[in-house]
Design a protein around this motif. Structure first.
Motif, PDB file in Angstrom:
ATOM      1  N   ILE A 231       0.842  -1.203   0.000  1.00 19.78           N
ATOM      2  CA  ILE A 231       0.000   0.000   0.000  1.00 19.78           C
ATOM      3  C   ILE A 231       0.875   1.251   0.000  1.00 19.78           C
ATOM      4  O   ILE A 231       0.631   2.211  -0.731  1.00 19.78           O
ATOM      5  CB  ILE A 231      -0.932   0.007   1.240  1.00 19.78           C
ATOM      6  CG1 ILE A 231      -1.833  -1.237   1.201  1.00 19.78           C
ATOM      7  CG2 ILE A 231      -1.767   1.280   1.286  1.00 19.78           C
ATOM      8  CD1 ILE A 231      -2.521  -1.538   2.523  1.00 19.78           C
ATOM      9  N   LEU A 232       1.948   1.201   0.805  1.00 16.90           N
ATOM     10  CA  LEU A 232       2.797   2.392   0.974  1.00 16.90           C
ATOM     11  C   LEU A 232       3.566   2.758  -0.290  1.00 16.90           C
ATOM     12  O   LEU A 232       3.887   3.919  -0.505  1.00 16.90           O
ATOM     13  CB  LEU A 232       3.780   2.169   2.120  1.00 16.90           C
ATOM     14  CG  LEU A 232       3.213   2.435   3.505  1.00 16.90           C
ATOM     15  CD1 LEU A 232       4.227   2.037   4.554  1.00 16.90           C
ATOM     16  CD2 LEU A 232       2.860   3.913   3.655  1.00 16.90           C
ATOM     17  N   SER A 233       3.867   1.748  -1.096  1.00 19.99           N
ATOM     18  CA  SER A 233       4.667   2.067  -2.283  1.00 19.99           C
ATOM     19  C   SER A 233       3.943   3.120  -3.130  1.00 19.99           C
ATOM     20  O   SER A 233       4.566   4.027  -3.683  1.00 19.99           O
ATOM     21  CB  SER A 233       4.954   0.812  -3.094  1.00 19.99           C
ATOM     22  OG  SER A 233       3.743   0.290  -3.577  1.00 19.99           O
ATOM     23  N   GLY A 234       2.588   3.065  -3.181  1.00 19.79           N
ATOM     24  CA  GLY A 234       1.827   4.083  -3.899  1.00 19.79           C
ATOM     25  C   GLY A 234       1.931   5.434  -3.211  1.00 19.79           C
ATOM     26  O   GLY A 234       2.140   6.472  -3.849  1.00 19.79           O
ATOM     27  N   LEU A 235       1.858   5.397  -1.892  1.00 27.78           N
ATOM     28  CA  LEU A 235       1.869   6.637  -1.105  1.00 27.78           C
ATOM     29  C   LEU A 235       3.192   7.393  -1.242  1.00 27.78           C
ATOM     30  O   LEU A 235       3.253   8.613  -1.135  1.00 27.78           O
ATOM     31  CB  LEU A 235       1.612   6.279   0.359  1.00 27.78           C
ATOM     32  CG  LEU A 235       0.978   7.364   1.219  1.00 27.78           C
ATOM     33  CD1 LEU A 235      -0.424   7.686   0.728  1.00 27.78           C
ATOM     34  CD2 LEU A 235       0.934   6.914   2.675  1.00 27.78           C
ATOM     35  N   VAL A 236       4.283   6.640  -1.459  1.00 25.20           N
ATOM     36  CA  VAL A 236       5.595   7.303  -1.575  1.00 25.20           C
ATOM     37  C   VAL A 236       5.865   7.705  -3.030  1.00 25.20           C
ATOM     38  O   VAL A 236       6.375   8.795  -3.298  1.00 25.20           O
ATOM     39  CB  VAL A 236       6.730   6.375  -1.067  1.00 25.20           C
ATOM     40  CG1 VAL A 236       8.089   7.024  -1.237  1.00 25.20           C
ATOM     41  CG2 VAL A 236       6.487   6.006   0.382  1.00 25.20           C
ATOM     42  N   SER A 237       5.482   6.840  -3.962  1.00 21.74           N
ATOM     43  CA  SER A 237       5.875   7.110  -5.351  1.00 21.74           C
ATOM     44  C   SER A 237       4.978   8.128  -6.062  1.00 21.74           C
ATOM     45  O   SER A 237       5.460   8.956  -6.822  1.00 21.74           O
ATOM     46  CB  SER A 237       5.959   5.814  -6.148  1.00 21.74           C
ATOM     47  OG  SER A 237       4.740   5.122  -6.035  1.00 21.74           O
TER      48      SER A 237
END
Ligand SMILES: Nc1ncnc2c1ncn2[C@@H]1O[C@H](COP(=O)(O)OP(=O)(O)OP(=O)(O)O)[C@@H](O)[C@H]1O
Ligand SMILES: [Mg+2]
Length: 440
Positions: A231-237
């Motif tokens: 989930i976080l990979s979207g939030l960071v990228s």
């Protein structure tokens, strides 16, 4: 007793007197024999062998009027006969001298061989001694030496038998006393051993519980982290991509940067959780711990720590010949970072942190906070003179999310959990020593 020639009634009276005297003697002798049971009291009341000898001497005196009574006991260490009692005591030197003479002339050996009382002449041939060995059925315990009174008097056979009985009892009492003391001594050794073993068991139980808890929490955290990671990979990228597209002066820029930073922070927590779940230690290499420490001390992260804690001096004492280890450099670096930042955060104002490394060979297992097995190790020590850790906190500092710090800048409570996980993944051990108010 010559009774012939006396008129009939006198003869009878003398005979009665003689029988009565005999009867009195037998009565006394029986009472004396019965009283030997009292020797047991000395053992129960933990009196030493001298008290037993004293009691024996009292009884012997009532039986035969020796001028001097002396008793020797065998010294178990060198097998020497040593005078333990001499009555009167100012004749001890004299008796000692006579004993030397008796030993030289084989009188002692003779008495030991006979296993009963023998009469021998004194050194100057003017006096008579009575020697009697004190022995149990298994061991010679000592010797009785009595100086007979000058005026010759016949010692009745019954008295000699009684004397033998007293000395046998004395030897038995002394042996019982010795066994009793041995039992008491062994008992206290055993008690101490049981206590030590119990402490060890409790300690082991604690370590086991701690390890199980960490294992369970690790598994749980690992599951959560795995899902969050995706989930976080979207939030960071995505904020990154959006920031590239929007104009430099866009009002959206600030909120987007905040989203990106929060995402990164969350990602780093997730990384910690993954370490906890022990999923991260894959890429091991041969590394030198000193190099990792040096690199951390040159990093931006450390610079930031120093800005927050300006009053802290960092000292290093790194072993030049430190052996290389097979490890994950990223995890070791995290471990060092966590230990140093905890140390810094524990120092309110001015203080000192010492970082040292050593090659250590452990030849006997150490039963401390962790149970350390034998082997060759590289040890890292981080010590501070900060607030220290209370014994209650000590039990919990490795738990994930256990923190005493204000949530926010620092204080997720994952630092020590990561240290624990990393150390365990590297087949290592942790020891913590801390004195509240003095340091860790
Ligand atoms: N060197 C130290 N001196 C005093 N207390 C310590 C020390 N190291 C750890 N602790 C205690 O152990 C607790 C847990 O430490 P841990 O590193 O796991 O979490 P944290 O430092 O509170 O938060 P985080 O490391 O996630 O920012 C700390 O809150 C602190 O109370
Ligand atoms: Mg910490």
């Amino acid at each position: 007793m010559n009774l012939s020639g006396l008129p009939e009634p006198e003869r009878l009276i003398a005979r009665i007197d003689h029988l009565e005297e005999n009867s009195r003697f037998i009565q006394n002798a029986l009472e004396m024999a019965l009283s030997l049971g009292d020797f047991q009291k000395n053992i129960n009341e933990s009196h030493g062998p001298n008290r037993v000898l004293q009691e024996a001497e009292n009884r012997i005196r009532k039986l035969i009027s020796f001028e001097i009574c002396a008793m020797c006991l065998v010294n178990e260490d060198n097998a020497d006969m040593e005078i333990s009692l001499c009555e009167p005591c100012d004749r001890k030197d004299y008796i000692q001298d006579e004993i030397a003479f008796m030993t030289e002339n084989g009188f002692f050996a003779w008495a030991l061989h006979e296993k009963r009382g023998i009469f021998v002449k004194s050194k100057d041939q003017k006096k008579d001694f009575f020697l009697h060995v004190m022995a149990t059925c298994s061991r010679i315990r000592g010797m009785f030496i009595g100086l007979l009174p000058n005026e010759k008097q016949r010692i009745p056979d019954a008295s000699l038998s009684l004397l033998s009985l007293i000395l046998l009892n004395t030897a038995n009492a002394i042996e019982s006393l010795e066994s009793y003391n041995l039992v008491v001594e062994q008992n206290s050794i055993l008690e101490a051993e049981v206590e030590a073993r119990t402490r060890e068991l409790i300690n082991y139980e604690k370590r086991l519980q701690r390890a199980r808890k960490m294992e369970a929490i690790g598994t749980l955290a690992g599951g959560v982290a795995h899902d969050l990671n995706n989930i976080l990979s979207g939030l960071v990228s995505y904020p990154e991509l959006l920031l590239m597209d929007i104009p430099e002066n866009s009002p959206l820029r600030k909120p987007l940067l905040t989203i990106k930073k929060s995402g990164e922070k969350a990602a780093s927590i997730v990384q910690d959780l993954l370490t906890l779940a022990r999923r991260g230690v894959g890429n091991r290499e041969v590394v030198n711990l000193n190099r990792i420490i040096d690199e951390y001390l040159k990093s931006l992260e450390f610079e930031k720590l120093q800005v927050y804690h300006p009053g802290i001096r960092i000292k290093t004492d790194l072993d030049e010949n430190l052996l290389p280890v097979s490890a994950s450099p990223v995890h070791l670096s995290k471990t060092i970072m966590n230990l140093i930042s905890n140390a810094a955060e524990a120092i309110p104002g001015k203080g000192e942190i010492l970082i040292s490394t050593r090659n250590t060979y452990i030849d006997t297992p150490i039963k401390g906070y962790d149970h350390v097995n034998e082997g060759d190790y590289v040890t890292l020590k981080v010590s501070d003179n900060g607030t220290g850790i209370s014994p209650e906190d000590m039990e919990r500092i490795f738990e994930p999310f256990y923190t005493k710090k204000v949530m926010g800048r620092s204080g997720t409570g994952l630092g020590m959990a990561v240290v624990w996980g990393t150390v365990k993944d590297h087949n290592g051990y942790i020891d913590v020593q801390s004195v509240p108010g003095r340091g860790t």
